[in-house]
Design a protein around this motif. Sequence first.
Motif, PDB file in Angstrom:
ATOM      1  N   SER A  22       0.831  -1.209   0.000  1.00 55.18           N
ATOM      2  CA  SER A  22       0.000   0.000   0.000  1.00 55.18           C
ATOM      3  C   SER A  22       0.865   1.258   0.000  1.00 55.18           C
ATOM      4  CB  SER A  22      -0.945  -0.010   1.204  1.00 55.18           C
ATOM      5  OG  SER A  22      -0.225  -0.071   2.417  1.00 55.18           O
ATOM      6  N   SER A  23       2.013   1.214   0.690  1.00 54.66           N
ATOM      7  CA  SER A  23       2.902   2.380   0.728  1.00 54.66           C
ATOM      8  C   SER A  23       3.534   2.629  -0.631  1.00 54.66           C
ATOM      9  CB  SER A  23       3.996   2.163   1.779  1.00 54.66           C
ATOM     10  OG  SER A  23       3.434   2.000   3.068  1.00 54.66           O
ATOM     11  N   LEU A  24       3.979   1.562  -1.282  1.00 54.65           N
ATOM     12  CA  LEU A  24       4.546   1.711  -2.634  1.00 54.65           C
ATOM     13  C   LEU A  24       3.495   2.246  -3.603  1.00 54.65           C
ATOM     14  CD1 LEU A  24       6.693  -1.552  -2.900  1.00 54.65           C
ATOM     15  CD2 LEU A  24       7.533   0.798  -2.684  1.00 54.65           C
ATOM     16  N   GLU A 129       3.411   2.486  12.120  1.00 54.70           N
ATOM     17  CA  GLU A 129       3.518   3.753  11.398  1.00 54.70           C
ATOM     18  C   GLU A 129       4.947   3.969  10.901  1.00 54.70           C
ATOM     19  OE1 GLU A 129       2.075   6.840  13.887  1.00 54.70           O
ATOM     20  OE2 GLU A 129      -0.038   6.373  13.530  1.00 54.70           O
ATOM     21  N   VAL A 130       5.932   3.635  11.738  1.00 54.52           N
ATOM     22  CA  VAL A 130       7.331   3.789  11.340  1.00 54.52           C
ATOM     23  C   VAL A 130       7.652   2.889  10.145  1.00 54.52           C
ATOM     24  CG1 VAL A 130       9.710   3.302  12.048  1.00 54.52           C
ATOM     25  CG2 VAL A 130       8.204   4.591  13.562  1.00 54.52           C
ATOM     26  N   VAL A 131       7.171   1.633  10.198  1.00 51.19           N
ATOM     27  CA  VAL A 131       7.392   0.706   9.077  1.00 51.19           C
ATOM     28  C   VAL A 131       6.764   1.273   7.799  1.00 51.19           C
ATOM     29  CG1 VAL A 131       6.819  -1.566   8.146  1.00 51.19           C
ATOM     30  CG2 VAL A 131       7.576  -1.346  10.524  1.00 51.19           C
ATOM     31  N   GLN A 132       5.509   1.705   7.907  1.00 53.81           N
ATOM     32  CA  GLN A 132       4.786   2.214   6.747  1.00 53.81           C
ATOM     33  C   GLN A 132       5.469   3.451   6.159  1.00 53.81           C
ATOM     34  OE1 GLN A 132       0.785   3.390   7.652  1.00 53.81           O
ATOM     35  NE2 GLN A 132       0.291   3.938   5.539  1.00 53.81           N
ATOM     36  N   TYR A 133       5.808   4.395   7.020  1.00 54.16           N
ATOM     37  CA  TYR A 133       6.383   5.644   6.522  1.00 54.16           C
ATOM     38  C   TYR A 133       7.832   5.486   6.117  1.00 54.16           C
ATOM     39  CZ  TYR A 133       2.113   7.973   7.922  1.00 54.16           C
ATOM     40  OH  TYR A 133       0.802   8.359   8.024  1.00 54.16           O
ATOM     41  N   THR A 134       8.524   4.495   6.641  1.00 51.39           N
ATOM     42  CA  THR A 134       9.888   4.215   6.175  1.00 51.39           C
ATOM     43  C   THR A 134       9.863   3.715   4.740  1.00 51.39           C
ATOM     44  OG1 THR A 134      10.639   3.682   8.421  1.00 51.39           O
ATOM     45  CG2 THR A 134      11.969   2.853   6.598  1.00 51.39           C
ATOM     46  N   VAL A 135       8.911   2.832   4.436  1.00 56.79           N
ATOM     47  CA  VAL A 135       8.756   2.345   3.049  1.00 56.79           C
ATOM     48  C   VAL A 135       8.411   3.501   2.116  1.00 56.79           C
ATOM     49  CG1 VAL A 135       7.389   0.857   1.531  1.00 56.79           C
ATOM     50  CG2 VAL A 135       8.082   0.035   3.780  1.00 56.79           C
ATOM     51  N   ILE A 136       7.493   4.368   2.559  1.00 58.47           N
ATOM     52  CA  ILE A 136       7.108   5.529   1.745  1.00 58.47           C
ATOM     53  C   ILE A 136       8.316   6.431   1.514  1.00 58.47           C
ATOM     54  CG2 ILE A 136       5.748   7.666   1.732  1.00 58.47           C
ATOM     55  CD1 ILE A 136       3.529   6.154   3.158  1.00 58.47           C
ATOM     56  N   PHE A 137       9.085   6.656   2.584  1.00 62.46           N
ATOM     57  CA  PHE A 137      10.245   7.535   2.462  1.00 62.46           C
ATOM     58  C   PHE A 137      11.293   6.952   1.507  1.00 62.46           C
ATOM     59  CE2 PHE A 137      14.555   8.602   3.819  1.00 62.46           C
ATOM     60  CZ  PHE A 137      14.531   9.980   3.655  1.00 62.46           C
ATOM     61  N   ILE A 138      11.648   5.681   1.671  1.00 62.42           N
ATOM     62  CA  ILE A 138      12.691   5.068   0.836  1.00 62.42           C
ATOM     63  C   ILE A 138      12.271   5.052  -0.625  1.00 62.42           C
ATOM     64  CG2 ILE A 138      13.923   2.922   0.344  1.00 62.42           C
ATOM     65  CD1 ILE A 138      13.875   2.355   3.363  1.00 62.42           C
ATOM     66  N   VAL A 142      13.994   7.061  -3.796  1.00 69.49           N
ATOM     67  CA  VAL A 142      14.423   6.442  -5.056  1.00 69.49           C
ATOM     68  C   VAL A 142      13.776   7.158  -6.239  1.00 69.49           C
ATOM     69  CG1 VAL A 142      14.326   4.343  -6.452  1.00 69.49           C
ATOM     70  CG2 VAL A 142      14.869   4.204  -4.005  1.00 69.49           C
ATOM     71  N   LEU A 143      12.492   7.481  -6.094  1.00 74.72           N
ATOM     72  CA  LEU A 143      11.765   8.166  -7.165  1.00 74.72           C
ATOM     73  C   LEU A 143      12.309   9.581  -7.372  1.00 74.72           C
ATOM     74  CD1 LEU A 143       9.453   7.548  -9.106  1.00 74.72           C
ATOM     75  CD2 LEU A 143       7.864   8.505  -7.440  1.00 74.72           C
ATOM     76  N   MET A 144      12.724  10.221  -6.272  1.00 71.33           N
ATOM     77  CA  MET A 144      13.321  11.556  -6.381  1.00 71.33           C
ATOM     78  C   MET A 144      14.608  11.510  -7.184  1.00 71.33           C
ATOM     79  SD  MET A 144      13.047  14.759  -5.546  1.00 71.33           S
ATOM     80  CE  MET A 144      12.017  14.948  -4.103  1.00 71.33           C
ATOM     81  N   ILE A 145      15.416  10.466  -6.970  1.00 73.37           N
ATOM     82  CA  ILE A 145      16.648  10.299  -7.749  1.00 73.37           C
ATOM     83  C   ILE A 145      16.302  10.120  -9.234  1.00 73.37           C
ATOM     84  CG2 ILE A 145      18.645   8.792  -8.145  1.00 73.37           C
ATOM     85  CD1 ILE A 145      18.634   8.177  -5.150  1.00 73.37           C
ATOM     86  N   LEU A 268       7.901  18.599 -12.425  1.00 78.12           N
ATOM     87  CA  LEU A 268       7.766  19.489 -11.271  1.00 78.12           C
ATOM     88  C   LEU A 268       6.654  19.019 -10.350  1.00 78.12           C
ATOM     89  CD1 LEU A 268       8.148  22.113  -9.642  1.00 78.12           C
ATOM     90  CD2 LEU A 268       6.615  23.235 -11.262  1.00 78.12           C
ATOM     91  N   LEU A 269       5.479  18.726 -10.929  1.00 78.91           N
ATOM     92  CA  LEU A 269       4.358  18.264 -10.110  1.00 78.91           C
ATOM     93  C   LEU A 269       4.704  16.956  -9.402  1.00 78.91           C
ATOM     94  CD1 LEU A 269       1.451  18.687  -9.218  1.00 78.91           C
ATOM     95  CD2 LEU A 269       0.701  17.435 -11.256  1.00 78.91           C
ATOM     96  N   GLY A 270       5.360  16.040 -10.147  1.00 79.02           N
ATOM     97  CA  GLY A 270       5.753  14.760  -9.559  1.00 79.02           C
ATOM     98  C   GLY A 270       6.723  14.939  -8.411  1.00 79.02           C
ATOM     99  N   MET A 271       7.693  15.856  -8.581  1.00 79.91           N
ATOM    100  CA  MET A 271       8.697  16.076  -7.540  1.00 79.91           C
ATOM    101  C   MET A 271       8.086  16.738  -6.295  1.00 79.91           C
ATOM    102  SD  MET A 271      12.079  17.158  -9.713  1.00 79.91           S
ATOM    103  CE  MET A 271      13.152  17.070  -8.308  1.00 79.91           C
ATOM    104  N   VAL A 272       7.136  17.659  -6.519  1.00 79.66           N
ATOM    105  CA  VAL A 272       6.459  18.275  -5.372  1.00 79.66           C
ATOM    106  C   VAL A 272       5.697  17.218  -4.588  1.00 79.66           C
ATOM    107  CG1 VAL A 272       4.649  19.892  -4.683  1.00 79.66           C
ATOM    108  CG2 VAL A 272       6.334  20.554  -6.410  1.00 79.66           C
ATOM    109  N   GLN A 273       5.011  16.324  -5.333  1.00 77.19           N
ATOM    110  CA  GLN A 273       4.269  15.232  -4.673  1.00 77.19           C
ATOM    111  C   GLN A 273       5.213  14.309  -3.907  1.00 77.19           C
ATOM    112  OE1 GLN A 273       1.086  14.622  -4.275  1.00 77.19           O
ATOM    113  NE2 GLN A 273       1.357  12.613  -3.320  1.00 77.19           N
ATOM    114  N   VAL A 274       6.336  13.968  -4.544  1.00 79.10           N
ATOM    115  CA  VAL A 274       7.309  13.079  -3.910  1.00 79.10           C
ATOM    116  C   VAL A 274       7.924  13.747  -2.684  1.00 79.10           C
ATOM    117  CG1 VAL A 274       9.556  11.959  -4.185  1.00 79.10           C
ATOM    118  CG2 VAL A 274       7.840  11.743  -5.966  1.00 79.10           C
TER     119      VAL A 274
END
Length: 561
Positions: A22-24, A129-138, A142-145, A268-274
């Motif tokens: 769900s996080s991905l 919550e930490v597990v979920q948001y860690t997956v979202i963050f990682i 990667v998507l930001m790169i 730009l929109l994608g990066m703001v969302q990310v």
Amino acid sequence: MSIYIKKNKFLFILTILTSVISSLGYVFMAVLLQQLLDIAMDKNIQQFIRMVIFSIVYFIVLGFFLYLQSLLSKKVICKIILQIRSDVFRGTINHSIEDFEKKNTADYISVVTNDVKMLEDNFLLPLFEVVQYTVIFISSFVLMIYFDIIVTLCVIVAIAVMFLMPSLLGGTLEKRQNKFSSKLAEFTVSLKDILSGFEIIKSYSMSKTVIQRFDKANTETIKSKYSVDRLLALNEGLSAFLALMVQIVVLFLSAYFIIAGRITVGTLLGMVQVSSNLANPLIMIFTNIPKMKSVHPIVEKLEIISKHSIFLSQKESVATYQSHISAKDLSFSYDGTTDILSGIDCLIEKGKKYVIVGKSGCGKSTLIKLLSGYYSTYKGKILYDDTEFHMLDKDSVVQLSSIIHQNIYMFDETIYDNICLHEHYPEEQVEKVIADSGLTEFISELPTGLQYRVGENGSNLSGGQKQRIAVARALIRNKPILILDEGTSAIDMQTAYDIENRLLKMEDLTLITITHHLEQNLLDKYDEIFYMENGHIKERGSFKHLINTSSCFSEYFHLKK
């Protein structure tokens, strides 16, 4: 906590898996937004329709996994809390009487309620919550790169600063959380003490005093809670500020790169969302990590209580009472300084009847508690069929006897349940102990008979009725030793005489009675009388022997008469 995660590892892993999926899926929405805006800028209607259809299916699947993740996390938390509470309660019940009485009852209540609730709010919920948001963050990182490496490097600098927050605040928060747990326990103890003395409060017009006492305890507890909340607020505020800085860096750099022709408007929109998927998870992660660290003392406290074993060690054997119980040079102190008993020598032979008399405070009740296995911090020896108490399983010693105290506790259940204590006994056996304890007439007058509910601690019963039920409760178990610690003092003289007389006629029963009612007809039927003064057995012998030869017992007897 790891033991409970292992117990529920399948459900736990399944929860983590659905959380990852769900996080991905949530992070991938940034790519959808980028593609959608670029398609709109190109004015390609066919690709737009395909994107709409794909998005509908995508959001339905994502919604299902978000629901499944939420449901499974709640399920596994409920199971873990159930197991923790059960283990803590079992650990509490498995305390010896001596260990249990070292703390106030309200302390145990506070652990099962307040501390377990704090564990749920400050560890289990934040863990998922930490597990979920860690997956979202990682995944967002990667998507930001993928979108732009330069913006990503700038974001890394801001994130490095955010990593300092938990380490700076975690230790202080742990101390304050532990103090808050202690204050909650003290508050529960104070509240239980006040409510338990409600009758005294009303009788002696203490309302103003106890309200002031309650307000003081309540204020101190809230102050302790606020000290924790204040630190959490600082952690949350700083984390939110730094997360906002991340978004601002991304927004301005992306805008500059559009002007420079490096990226598209969709990017730009994608990066703001990310960037929001980087910032918000970081807020949650760095808010929750100090919370999880702060409950470490509470976890240790729960583990200590729940580790009380119900198994016998190899050195312990089951207590027996085939011949006698004896005390040799027995001394005991509650506080370690003032002896309540000193130099006690006595022999309790199987099947014989003993009565202990003496002035209040001479140590009568303490002596029978020691002989019943309540306390182990004595000096001298207590032998059960020649085996010392410390070599025996403590619970098996307690099971040798039934004690009827002057102050009887009744569970808020039926008369039948308070007699049988949820064990099964033949109907004729129940009827016999009801008759032997003088309950027959009382129960016959009740509309629901044995199914009559006694109320909180027997509030629907008189003192005498409670003591009759306690007598029935003790008799039905057929234990080899029955102890009456003023156990018939609230019953009318005739009924008390009849009950005690029946007990004296039971050949296989060892009877030990503590009493202030000195009836010559009954005293003459006891095998031996122990007369106590100031923690010593001053005199002993049969009634006839003591009344004719003793000075202390004879004087005490005649004064009582």
